[in-house]
Each structure stands twice: as C-alpha cells, then as structure tokens.
Scaffold this active site. Structure first.
Site, PDB file in Angstrom:
ATOM      1  N   HIS A 101      32.068 -48.758  31.832  1.00  0.00           N
ATOM      2  CA  HIS A 101      31.274 -49.154  33.000  1.00  0.00           C
ATOM      3  C   HIS A 101      30.632 -47.927  33.641  1.00  0.00           C
ATOM      4  O   HIS A 101      31.211 -46.836  33.613  1.00  0.00           O
ATOM      5  CB  HIS A 101      32.153 -49.839  34.044  1.00  0.00           C
ATOM      6  CG  HIS A 101      32.950 -50.975  33.502  1.00  0.00           C
ATOM      7  ND1 HIS A 101      32.381 -52.129  33.020  1.00  0.00           N
ATOM      8  CD2 HIS A 101      34.286 -51.120  33.340  1.00  0.00           C
ATOM      9  CE1 HIS A 101      33.331 -52.940  32.598  1.00  0.00           C
ATOM     10  NE2 HIS A 101      34.502 -52.357  32.770  1.00  0.00           N
ATOM     11  N   GLU A 119      37.989 -49.984  37.783  1.00  0.00           N
ATOM     12  CA  GLU A 119      38.925 -51.096  37.728  1.00  0.00           C
ATOM     13  C   GLU A 119      40.320 -50.559  37.470  1.00  0.00           C
ATOM     14  O   GLU A 119      40.489 -49.396  37.072  1.00  0.00           O
ATOM     15  CB  GLU A 119      38.523 -52.082  36.630  1.00  0.00           C
ATOM     16  CG  GLU A 119      38.586 -51.504  35.219  1.00  0.00           C
ATOM     17  CD  GLU A 119      37.970 -52.440  34.175  1.00  0.00           C
ATOM     18  OE1 GLU A 119      36.833 -52.902  34.393  1.00  0.00           O
ATOM     19  OE2 GLU A 119      38.623 -52.699  33.170  1.00  0.00           O
ATOM     20  N   HIS A 176      37.338 -48.323  27.298  1.00  0.00           N
ATOM     21  CA  HIS A 176      38.587 -49.077  27.403  1.00  0.00           C
ATOM     22  C   HIS A 176      38.457 -50.456  26.770  1.00  0.00           C
ATOM     23  O   HIS A 176      37.348 -50.968  26.601  1.00  0.00           O
ATOM     24  CB  HIS A 176      38.999 -49.220  28.872  1.00  0.00           C
ATOM     25  CG  HIS A 176      37.984 -49.947  29.705  1.00  0.00           C
ATOM     26  ND1 HIS A 176      36.893 -49.320  30.250  1.00  0.00           N
ATOM     27  CD2 HIS A 176      37.886 -51.235  30.067  1.00  0.00           C
ATOM     28  CE1 HIS A 176      36.176 -50.192  30.918  1.00  0.00           C
ATOM     29  NE2 HIS A 176      36.744 -51.376  30.824  1.00  0.00           N
ATOM     30  N   ARG A 196      28.863 -52.664  26.348  1.00  0.00           N
ATOM     31  CA  ARG A 196      29.733 -52.933  25.211  1.00  0.00           C
ATOM     32  C   ARG A 196      29.466 -51.886  24.131  1.00  0.00           C
ATOM     33  O   ARG A 196      28.341 -51.734  23.671  1.00  0.00           O
ATOM     34  CB  ARG A 196      29.415 -54.339  24.706  1.00  0.00           C
ATOM     35  CG  ARG A 196      30.579 -55.041  24.085  1.00  0.00           C
ATOM     36  CD  ARG A 196      30.220 -56.497  23.756  1.00  0.00           C
ATOM     37  NE  ARG A 196      30.412 -57.388  24.884  1.00  0.00           N
ATOM     38  CZ  ARG A 196      29.545 -58.339  25.247  1.00  0.00           C
ATOM     39  NH1 ARG A 196      28.429 -58.524  24.589  1.00  0.00           N
ATOM     40  NH2 ARG A 196      29.813 -59.105  26.278  1.00  0.00           N
TER      41      ARG A 196
HETATM   42 ZN    ZN Z   1      36.241 -53.144  31.945  1.00  0.00          ZN
END
Ligand code: ZN
Length: 314
Positions: A101, A119, A176, A196
């Site tokens: 991200h 996150e 991740h 992605r």
């Molecule tokens: Zn994520």
C-alpha cells in the site's frame, strides 16, 4: 443536540472474496451471505462498506453520516474529512495476493486524494503451521523487479510463521500477504488502495487473472525496511491492557477483562471489538463479534465479564 454518552453499535458489512471462507459465520456467528466471504467490515465509514448504527438515538444512520452531520455530538474535537479508521475481521481460507500500500503522500498525489494505508493484524486464530508474508528481501527497486521477472518468489518474499495472539504492524511500503488458514482482526487507515504485486497466476471471479500493479508497487516499496522475525507480542500487560502498536496514526491495544475493569478514553472516540467471551461495556451486554464506538463524552468505560477486546483509537 448535546454530546451523547450512548455507545454506538454497528452492523458489519460483508464482502465476498475469491480467497474467503465461512468462518465469519462458524466462529463469530455472523449471518453472512452465501459464498466465500472474506471480509467483515466491522467499523467503517468507507464508501466501499459504510456501517449502519443499530439501536439508540442514531439507529439506522451510516457511520459516515454520524461523522459528517453529528460530529459534535459523537466525536467532539475530532478532525479530518473522513472517519479515519477501518476495522475488519478477515477470514482467509486461501492465500491473499501479494500486495503493498502507498503512504499518504503517494496516495494523495496518485489516487485522487485518498489516504494511504497502514494496517496491523492481530491473529485471532490460525491453522497449525500457518504463515504470513511481511517484508521482502530485495534491497533495491532493480533487484525487486528482476526477482519478480524471474519468478523467484520464495527468495524474494519474507515469510513468517504465525500463532494465535501474534501481532504485526504493516507500514505503507511493506510487501505483505495474509495466507490461507488465518483469521485476523485488522485495524487500518480508512483507505482501499492496494497495489497487487503477484496473485499466484490464479483466475479471479470472472475467470481472468486479477489486475497487477507492478509499476506502482515498485514506486512505493520501502527497500530499506527491516522484516520481523516473528509476531510474538513482547509488550507488558498492565491492568489487563497490552499496547500492541502506537504510531502517529493509530493506537491498538488488547484488553483482557477478568471480572471488572475501567478503560480510560482520552480520545475523540474509542473503537472496541469483542474478540472472545462476553460481558458488559458501560452497562450494555456484549459478546464475541460485537463492535462498538465509545463516544468522547464517556471518559471512563466500565467493563465487566470474562472477555477479550481489541481497542483502537487515533
Ligand atoms: Zn494490505
């Protein structure tokens, strides 16, 4: 209207995902739609899944409406153009794509002013031998691009064994992936921007592979970040509270209640997710799977029962 001391209870929003399962029903007792359900958006005002209040004075309203139209009553003193956190429970029956991200600056410039995404994951449950991917072993953009081109995934990606109760902070720029057999509570910035990197060459819902975003990924990856060796929590437990993460954006704590406890609330709001057991929060009955927002007016939150919660705030 005057500031409220009512707890805000929210109805989760469920999302079908190709990698999802049925544990949100089996383990948490949620009534979920048919199919592979991967995500429960439990506390969210994001347009892709805006939770509705259930019960009380704001019954039926969306969390985004509370933020925009009733801020002085529920979140006095809170700033920002959107409710800043998004709390999910993720049921990964199979592997999620390898992803990364952007941070706030990159997202603001390249993604229509969206927030970036930090996150963190609290492992609620996992299969024996389960792992996740946090971090990568390439030390430069060129090295990363080359390893991707040559398909050297196991060499490139940093894989970590996990156990129930582990915790991982995932900063923007960290590659991740949650892997299959894992049930996670995720606290994140309210953003849905995912680049992605790799999707195991598998077909998406429509039979075609899902889109990859390698160019953006190469831009945002932090090649200097150190990868964790494990997610074991080493912070001390003080009066039942363990601080799992505190950064400039959010603080996340695990709260264990065995009898009675009082939780201080010094913030514009406090998000509570009951992840095990049952009891009461400020006199109201709660059980595993309940998600609430404690408004700013309630400076001390009385907890009773036998339960475990995740508390998060900005
Ligand atoms: Zn994520």
């Amino acid at each position: 209207m005057a500031a409220t001391n009512e707890l805000i209870r929210l109805e989760p929003v469920f999302h079908e995902m190709i990698w999802g399962g049925r544990r949100l029903a089996d383990t948490f007792g949620y009534e979920i739609p048919d199919g592979p359900i991967g995500e429960c958006w439990a506390i969210s005002a994001h347009p892709h899944g805006d939770c509705r209040v259930t019960g009380g004075r704001f019954d039926g309203m969306l969390l985004s409406e509370l933020w925009e139209e009733h801020r002085d009553e529920v979140f006095p003193g809170a700033t920002g153009d959107r409710f800043p956190l998004l709390i999910k429970i993720i049921d990964a029956a199979s592997d999620l794509s390898i992803q990364v991200h952007p941070d706030d600056a990159y997202a603001a410039e390249h993604e229509n002013g969206s927030l970036g995404k930090r996150e963190c994951w609290y492992i609620l449950d996992c299969d024996e031998g389960a792992t996740i991917i946090v971090g990568q072993n390439a030390r430069s953009r060129e090295e990363f691009a080359q390893m991707v081109e040559e398909g050297r995934w196991s060499e490139l990606l940093h894989e970590v064994p996990i156990r129930r109760g582990d915790f991982f902070q995932i900063d923007a720029g960290t590659v991740h992936a949650i892997k299959g057999g894992t049930l996670i509570l995720e606290v994140q910035q309210s953003s849905d921007i995912t680049y992605r990197v790799y999707d195991y060459d598998r077909p998406g819902k429509d039979g075609k592979p899902r889109e990859l975003h390698l160019a953006q990924s190469l831009d945002v990856i932090d090649y200097g970040a150190a990868a964790p060796a494990s997610g074991a929590v080493s912070a001390p437990e003080v009066d039942g509270v363990t601080v799992l993460e505190a950064n400039g954006i959010y603080t996340v704590e695990r709260v264990r209640v065995d009898g009675a406890a009082v939780l201080a609330n010094e913030n514009p709001f406090l998000c509570l997710s009951v992840i095990d057991g049952s009891g009461t929060v400020a006199g109201q009955t709660v059980a595993k799977g309940a998600h609430l927002i404690v408004p700013a007016v309630l400076r001390e939150v009385e907890l009773a029962g036998e339960m475990e919660l995740i508390a998060s705030h900005v």
